[in-house]
Write an enzyme that holds these catalytic residues in place. Structure first.
Site, PDB file in Angstrom:
ATOM      1  N   LYS A  16       0.835  -1.205   0.000  1.00 48.06           N
ATOM      2  CA  LYS A  16       0.000   0.000   0.000  1.00 48.06           C
ATOM      3  C   LYS A  16       0.870   1.254   0.000  1.00 48.06           C
ATOM      4  CE  LYS A  16      -1.834   1.988   3.632  1.00 48.06           C
ATOM      5  NZ  LYS A  16      -2.671   2.375   4.803  1.00 48.06           N
ATOM      6  N   SER A  17       1.922   1.243   0.809  1.00 45.14           N
ATOM      7  CA  SER A  17       2.772   2.425   0.928  1.00 45.14           C
ATOM      8  C   SER A  17       3.430   2.769  -0.403  1.00 45.14           C
ATOM      9  CB  SER A  17       3.845   2.189   1.996  1.00 45.14           C
ATOM     10  OG  SER A  17       3.256   1.967   3.255  1.00 45.14           O
ATOM     11  N   ARG A  21       2.307   6.094  -2.873  1.00 45.84           N
ATOM     12  CA  ARG A  21       3.386   7.040  -3.189  1.00 45.84           C
ATOM     13  C   ARG A  21       3.634   7.084  -4.703  1.00 45.84           C
ATOM     14  NH1 ARG A  21       4.087   5.477   1.892  1.00 45.84           N
ATOM     15  NH2 ARG A  21       5.231   6.779   3.395  1.00 45.84           N
ATOM     16  N   GLY A  88      -5.752   7.577   5.186  1.00 44.64           N
ATOM     17  CA  GLY A  88      -4.914   8.594   5.816  1.00 44.64           C
ATOM     18  C   GLY A  88      -3.837   9.121   4.888  1.00 44.64           C
ATOM     19  N   ASP A 306       3.489  -0.487  12.497  1.00 45.25           N
ATOM     20  CA  ASP A 306       2.318  -1.132  11.921  1.00 45.25           C
ATOM     21  C   ASP A 306       2.302  -2.636  12.194  1.00 45.25           C
ATOM     22  OD1 ASP A 306       1.068   1.100  10.957  1.00 45.25           O
ATOM     23  OD2 ASP A 306       1.656   0.819   8.869  1.00 45.25           O
ATOM     24  N   LYS A 403      -9.509  -2.804   3.715  1.00 42.73           N
ATOM     25  CA  LYS A 403      -8.737  -1.556   3.617  1.00 42.73           C
ATOM     26  C   LYS A 403      -7.394  -1.797   2.937  1.00 42.73           C
ATOM     27  CE  LYS A 403      -7.121   2.207   6.657  1.00 42.73           C
ATOM     28  NZ  LYS A 403      -7.782   3.340   6.003  1.00 42.73           N
TER      29      LYS A 403
END
Length: 425
Positions: A16-17, A21, A88, A306, A403
């Site tokens: 996801k990160s 990005r 977020g 996390d 999510k």
């Protein structure tokens, strides 16, 4: 290898990160980018939708997504709403990008996202030349009236989240002059390293001074294709599952060259007695045949916060207490994660102790209980791993895993069909 140690191949989706990005960096680049193997989940789709709200063209391709970058910040002629949903990263990465453009942008999201703090980002954007207003609690809804950002020097409180810094750094090549940020009390440093590596992949010039100070030069980005590696935070659940079931699990494509600091969770599992092998091709974790864990240690997981819940959820199976510290900022995520973990373990009959930045979990037998997920995907996934060895666990919101990993429950059943999974899944 015998049956118990023959590696199972886990199907872990993209990071996801990295996905979010790369979406922003491609949108800011001049030209077309192919993003292959992106994570497709609620968070990344929300981020993609928010970018299209900003006027970015993103289309589906055989191997992923094609992004047409404009080489600059977005420009709109009328007030433009930007929907962040629960993401977020969208609320923290996209306002700086919008501020490098022209027009008025109104960012908003779910009630859960409205509860997450944005004040350091609001103050930073104001200092760089944007007009910004936000909700009374220093959070969403956020209105950015943009006419480009000046750059310059900036002190930034980064004790709550590294995402404020990430958003500003990614916007910096689009500013009028160089940006130098001094990040005070920076948490989750590996995410900044990932951000800088991806910015350089897209042609940015950034200098890390090594003391929390980073300088980024203006000059924009150039389009660059990218394949997204598996998500290391998500991999923590299958690695932990290997440890408690006595099996061996390999995540291909997540190896020694990974951009993600959360791969460090595998090394934490070494301290519990699991065998860990990291190569360029992937990472394999093998539990002891009986699934026993060694405890009696304390570990700073501030840089990989996390994944602290993954360790905390399986810690009751250790032979001595385990303490996780350095995680104060985890209280400001989708939930107060320290408190949520402590309450859920308490419901299972497990004794814990906590402080502002730590939690200690004592070993013990669990009793049946319903886990309160707080709409937090990581709580649901972490306690599902414990459920492989502890009967009677249910989740009050199993679908919240969508999510970041919509297929999580099915994958856990596929890998460990001979173990229980949370009831009702």
């Amino acid at each position: 290898m015998n049956q118990l140690t023959t590696p199972l191949i886990a199907r872990v989706p993209g990071s996801k990160s990295i996905t979010n990005r790369a979406l922003l960096l491609a949108a800011a680049s001049a030209g077309d980018t192919r993003l292959s193997a992106p994570l497709i989940s609620e968070d990344t789709l929300a981020f993609r939708t928010a970018l299209t709200d900003l006027g970015v063209r993103i289309t589906d391709a055989d191997t992923g997504w094609d992004i047409r970058g404009g080489g600059r910040g977005p420009a709109v002629g009328a007030t433009t709403p930007v929907a962040c949903a629960d993401a977020g990263t969208a609320a923290r990465f996209l306002p700086p990008f919008a501020a490098t453009g022209r027009g008025e942008f109104v960012f908003d999201g779910s009630d859960q996202l409205r509860a997450r703090p944005l004040r350091p980002l609001v103050d930073a954007l104001g200092a760089l030349g944007a007009r910004v207003s936000c909700g009374p609690a220093g959070a969403l809804p956020l209105t950015v009236t943009a006419d480009g950002l000046d750059g310059g020097e900036l002190d930034l409180d980064s004790s709550f989240s590294s995402q404020y810094l990430t958003g500003l750094l990614m916007a910096a090549p689009l500013m009028r002059r160089a940006l130098t940020v001094r990040a005070k009390a920076l948490v989750s440093r590996p995410y900044i390293d990932m951000t800088l590596a991806l910015m350089r992949h897209f042609g940015a010039t950034a200098e890390d001074h090594g003391d929390g100070t980073i300088t980024v030069r203006p000059g924009g980005y150039r389009a660059a294709d990218l394949t997204v590696e598996p998500d290391a935070s998500t991999a923590s659940y299958v690695f932990a599952a290997a440890a408690v079931t006595g099996r061996s699990v390999t995540v291909p494509g997540l190896g020694g060259t990974s951009l993600q600091g959360d791969l460090g969770f595998a090394h934490v599992l070494r301290r519990t007695g699991a065998h860990v092998a990291v190569t360029d091709a992937g990472t394999t974790v093998t539990g002891r045949p009986d699934g026993a864990l060694t405890g009696g240690f304390s570990v700073d997981m501030g840089d990989i916060s996390d994944t602290f819940m993954t360790l905390a959820a399986i810690a009751p199976r250790a032979d001595a207490p385990i303490t996780v510290h350095g995680i104060a900022h985890a209280r400001f995520k989708e939930s107060d994660r320290i408190e949520a973990v402590a309450r859920n373990l308490g419901a299972l009959g497990i004794r814990t102790e906590q402080g502002p930045d730590r939690i200690t979990i004592h070993p013990g037998a669990t009793r049946p209980a319903e886990i309160a997920c707080h709409r937090d995907h990581r709580i649901a996934m972490a306690f599902s791993v414990l459920g492989l060895r502890a009967g009677g666990i249910t989740l009050d919101d199993p679908s919240c895993v969508g999510k970041t990993f919509p297929g999580f429950h099915a994958e856990l059943r596929r890998l460990f069909p001979d173990h229980t999974t949370p009831q009702g899944i």
